[in-house]
Motif scaffolding. Structure first.
Motif, PDB file in Angstrom:
ATOM      1  N   SER A 261      12.043  -3.307  -2.719  1.00 23.95           N
ATOM      2  CA  SER A 261      11.401  -3.716  -3.973  1.00 23.95           C
ATOM      3  C   SER A 261       9.940  -4.044  -3.716  1.00 23.95           C
ATOM      4  O   SER A 261       9.512  -4.255  -2.564  1.00 23.95           O
ATOM      5  N   TYR A 262       9.177  -4.107  -4.802  1.00 22.28           N
ATOM      6  CA  TYR A 262       7.758  -4.452  -4.695  1.00 22.28           C
ATOM      7  C   TYR A 262       7.595  -5.895  -4.220  1.00 22.28           C
ATOM      8  O   TYR A 262       6.651  -6.229  -3.509  1.00 22.28           O
ATOM      9  N   GLU A 263       8.553  -6.746  -4.608  1.00 19.58           N
ATOM     10  CA  GLU A 263       8.485  -8.139  -4.188  1.00 19.58           C
ATOM     11  C   GLU A 263       8.593  -8.247  -2.661  1.00 19.58           C
ATOM     12  O   GLU A 263       7.901  -9.073  -2.039  1.00 19.58           O
ATOM     13  N   GLU A 264       9.461  -7.438  -2.048  1.00 15.98           N
ATOM     14  CA  GLU A 264       9.582  -7.455  -0.595  1.00 15.98           C
ATOM     15  C   GLU A 264       8.272  -6.994   0.063  1.00 15.98           C
ATOM     16  O   GLU A 264       7.841  -7.539   1.089  1.00 15.98           O
ATOM     17  N   TYR A 265       7.642  -5.995  -0.552  1.00 16.32           N
ATOM     18  CA  TYR A 265       6.367  -5.517  -0.041  1.00 16.32           C
ATOM     19  C   TYR A 265       5.310  -6.626  -0.103  1.00 16.32           C
ATOM     20  O   TYR A 265       4.545  -6.830   0.842  1.00 16.32           O
ATOM     21  N   GLU A 266       5.288  -7.354  -1.221  1.00 16.24           N
ATOM     22  CA  GLU A 266       4.316  -8.431  -1.370  1.00 16.24           C
ATOM     23  C   GLU A 266       4.580  -9.554  -0.371  1.00 16.24           C
ATOM     24  O   GLU A 266       3.641 -10.154   0.166  1.00 16.24           O
ATOM     25  N   ARG A 267       5.878  -9.832  -0.129  1.00 18.95           N
ATOM     26  CA  ARG A 267       6.201 -10.875   0.857  1.00 18.95           C
ATOM     27  C   ARG A 267       5.738 -10.459   2.249  1.00 18.95           C
ATOM     28  O   ARG A 267       5.256 -11.285   3.033  1.00 18.95           O
ATOM     29  N   LEU A 268       5.865  -9.169   2.584  1.00 15.58           N
ATOM     30  CA  LEU A 268       5.407  -8.670   3.882  1.00 15.58           C
ATOM     31  C   LEU A 268       3.889  -8.802   4.000  1.00 15.58           C
ATOM     32  O   LEU A 268       3.354  -9.273   5.013  1.00 15.58           O
ATOM     33  N   ARG A 269       3.179  -8.402   2.921  1.00 15.62           N
ATOM     34  CA  ARG A 269       1.728  -8.511   2.937  1.00 15.62           C
ATOM     35  C   ARG A 269       1.291  -9.974   3.055  1.00 15.62           C
ATOM     36  O   ARG A 269       0.325 -10.291   3.748  1.00 15.62           O
ATOM     37  N   GLU A 270       2.015 -10.844   2.350  1.00 15.90           N
ATOM     38  CA  GLU A 270       1.672 -12.266   2.397  1.00 15.90           C
ATOM     39  C   GLU A 270       1.891 -12.830   3.804  1.00 15.90           C
ATOM     40  O   GLU A 270       1.098 -13.635   4.293  1.00 15.90           O
ATOM     41  N   TYR A 271       2.974 -12.389   4.434  1.00 14.87           N
ATOM     42  CA  TYR A 271       3.251 -12.824   5.807  1.00 14.87           C
ATOM     43  C   TYR A 271       2.106 -12.409   6.740  1.00 14.87           C
ATOM     44  O   TYR A 271       1.617 -13.204   7.557  1.00 14.87           O
ATOM     45  N   GLU A 272       1.663 -11.152   6.631  1.00 13.39           N
ATOM     46  CA  GLU A 272       0.573 -10.668   7.477  1.00 13.39           C
ATOM     47  C   GLU A 272      -0.700 -11.466   7.225  1.00 13.39           C
ATOM     48  O   GLU A 272      -1.407 -11.850   8.165  1.00 13.39           O
ATOM     49  N   ARG A 273      -1.011 -11.703   5.922  1.00 15.61           N
ATOM     50  CA  ARG A 273      -2.218 -12.464   5.606  1.00 15.61           C
ATOM     51  C   ARG A 273      -2.153 -13.873   6.192  1.00 15.61           C
ATOM     52  O   ARG A 273      -3.139 -14.382   6.722  1.00 15.61           O
ATOM     53  N   ASP A 274      -0.965 -14.497   6.127  1.00 16.06           N
ATOM     54  CA  ASP A 274      -0.816 -15.852   6.658  1.00 16.06           C
ATOM     55  C   ASP A 274      -1.046 -15.879   8.175  1.00 16.06           C
ATOM     56  O   ASP A 274      -1.694 -16.796   8.698  1.00 16.06           O
TER      57      ASP A 274
END
Length: 560
Positions: A261-274
């Motif tokens: 899902s797009y939400e999983e993609y956003e969580r992955l991107r957020e993890y990388e940014r963090d």
């Protein structure tokens, strides 16, 4: 390979099934010494060396010739190994050691023909070395090693014959400057000296630079901050040393990541940014102006660091990371352990170009004294030869400063030792006295060769030196410009005591090893014995012990 392909052929055993005799061993050692002897002296011409793969090198340095030799004759190889031991131990005197060894082998051949046994020859050589080394300590001259001019004299003596007068003075000055920078309480710490060769400039562009020079062109080290975003120089910089990658670990063997899902993609991107933000916050939080990372730095991190004004350098070689630690007082740590206490301080961090090569110069704390010697030349070979000669200067100066003992050069010390050995031999009753006298004759090979290569009549020069020493002037040596006898110490022709002592010991050891060899025994890897089981250890008499490569030794097992 040797000074010429023909010389190499003369030293090769090739595919012979027989083994070399004592006479052949002596001849091989003598010929090796003769090849190197031609490099001795202030006016020795350069030699063109052609290796087996066709590489051409130009040098008049005996150690350089020895390093490039490929020998198959066992006796010549023994002499070469002893000479390389001299170079490894003291960094100088290799040519002298080989020339003396060749002369001792020549004298041994004559003594054998006169009926002197190999045992008496080696005994005489041992006595001569012991007496010469003992006498050396009595012939040292007093100099003020706090005086830079005296140190330049020692360095100039070491490199005489490599360049003209101005080149010799230039090299000596740079060598003294480097050694003074890394000297602490009479000890010279080479761990504080970094040496770099950079082609594409004049020999006179060689320099001693305060700080650590990191060559960005010959290693994977790279400044990864965006071009033009940061200044080329930081003053009073805080330096962070990170001993890992500033990147996100990826699972090994995973080719892709499936997201449902797009939400999983956003969580992955957020993890990388963090993760990236945590890296940047940690570096910025300790006040770092420059960060050196032993592994890679991901793009988002390098751009965010640039926005914060931090210069990022990735893939810094591990040895350079530890040099940076010594230069700045910092400590290489994982990013999670980075604190203000583990950061270092640099007076400046500057990006600059040396010829075609980009470098980063880190000038650290003055009390830590990290310096870099940069050797330049029009080609890589010229830069390498410059480095070789300056390395010799560094070793000579280190020995002189730490031992605080030097002896007169220009052939003075060899003539003084020869005179002492002849007096010593006269008090011996056995035939070993002939070997001691032969050793004395060989020592005079050095001033004789110096005279020959300088266009001076060697017989006349040697007679004048002997007369001066007979009159009590043990510092009398040859002025190679005028051919006259002068006081070598007053003229500043000085050599470290330890170099001479080691050269005498190495020459005597090499010659004695070869003289003692009666025959060479090919080593058997297994014994052909019908009906015998070879899958277990041999009993008494089996060839089961390695001789570490020495051809005259036969390993054996001991019976119970």
């Amino acid at each position: 390979m040797s000074g010429s392909n023909a010389a190499h052929d003369r030293l090769a055993v090739g595919e012979r099934e027989d083994v070399p005799s004592r006479a052949e061993n002596l001849e091989a050692g003598k010929r090796l010494a003769e090849i190197v002897r031609t490099t001795l002296g202030p006016n020795g011409l350069d030699k063109m060396l052609i290796t087996d793969d066709g590489t051409v090198a130009i040098t008049n340095d005996g150690a350089s010739i020895l390093e490039r030799m490929t020998l198959s004759h066992p006796a010549a190889t023994l002499v070469l190994e002893v000479a390389q031991g001299q170079d490894t131990t003291v960094g100088d005197g290799t040519t002298t050691a080989v020339v003396l060894a060749g002369g001792l082998l020549d004298e041994a051949e004559s003594l054998l023909e006169r009926g002197v046994s190999p045992a008496k020859i080696t005994e005489g050589y041992h006595l001569a070395v012991s007496r010469a080394v003992e006498t050396l300590s009595e012939l040292t001259v007093s100099v003020d090693l706090e005086n830079d001019e005296r140190l330049r004299d020692i360095a100039s003596t070491t490199v005489t014959g490599k360049w003209d007068e101005s080149g010799t003075a230039f090299v000596a000055d740079r060598a003294v400057k480097a050694v003074r920078a890394i000297e602490r309480d009479g000890r010279v710490g080479f761990e504080r000296l970094t040496r770099k060769t950079i082609p594409g400039g004049s020999f006179y562009d060689s320099a001693v630079i305060d700080g650590l020079v990191i060559d960005m062109g010959t290693s994977s080290t790279d400044v990864v901050s965006p071009e033009g975003a940061l200044p080329n120089r930081y003053r009073d910089a805080t330096v962070a040393l990170i001993d890992e990658a500033l990147s996100i670990d990826t699972p090994q063997g995973v080719g892709r990541v499936d997201l449902e899902s797009y939400e999983e993609y956003e969580r992955l991107r957020e993890y990388e940014r963090d993760v990236y933000e945590e890296y940047v916050d940690t570096v910025v939080g300790v006040g770092a102006d420059v960060v050196f990372c032993q592994q890679a730095i991901d793009d988002p991190v390098r751009y965010r660091l640039a926005e914060e004004g931090v210069l990022a350098v990735e893939r810094t070689q591990r040895d350079e990371l530890h040099r940076l630690a010594r230069a700045t007082g910092g400590k290489p740590v994982p990013v999670g352990s980075l604190t203000r206490a583990t950061t270092g301080t640099a007076a400046s961090v500057e990006r600059r170009s040396l010829g075609p090569t980009d470098v980063t110069v880190v000038s650290g704390l003055e009390e830590l004294g990290q310096v870099s010697a940069v050797f330049r030349g029009g080609t890589q070979h010229v830069a390498d030869e410059t480095k070789r000669v300056l390395d010799t200067c560094f070793y000579a100066l280190k020995l002189a400063v730490e031992d605080e003992a030097v002896v007169p050069g220009a052939g003075a010390i060899e003539v003084a030792l020869a005179r002492e050995l002849r007096s010593f031999a006269a008090g011996r009753d056995g035939t070993e006295q002939l070997a001691v006298e032969a050793f004395a004759d060989v020592l005079e090979t050095v001033p004789r060769t110096l005279a020959e290569t300088s266009g001076i009549r060697p017989t006349d020069a040697l007679l004048e030196l002997r007369t001066a020493h007979h009159d009590g002037n043990h510092t009398a040596g040859l002025d190679l410009e005028t051919g006259s006898v002068v006081d070598a110490a007053d003229q500043g022709v000085l050599e470290p005591l330890y170099v001479k002592r080691q050269a005498l010991a190495c020459a005597g050891e090499a010659a004695s090893m070869i003289v003692r060899i009666d025959d060479a025994v090919p080593m058997a890897t297994q014994v052909e014995d019908a009906g015998h089981d070879h899958d277990h250890d041999h009993g008494p008499g089996g060839l089961v012990r390695s001789t570490e490569g020495y051809p005259w030794a036969v390993g054996h097992s001991m019976g119970h």
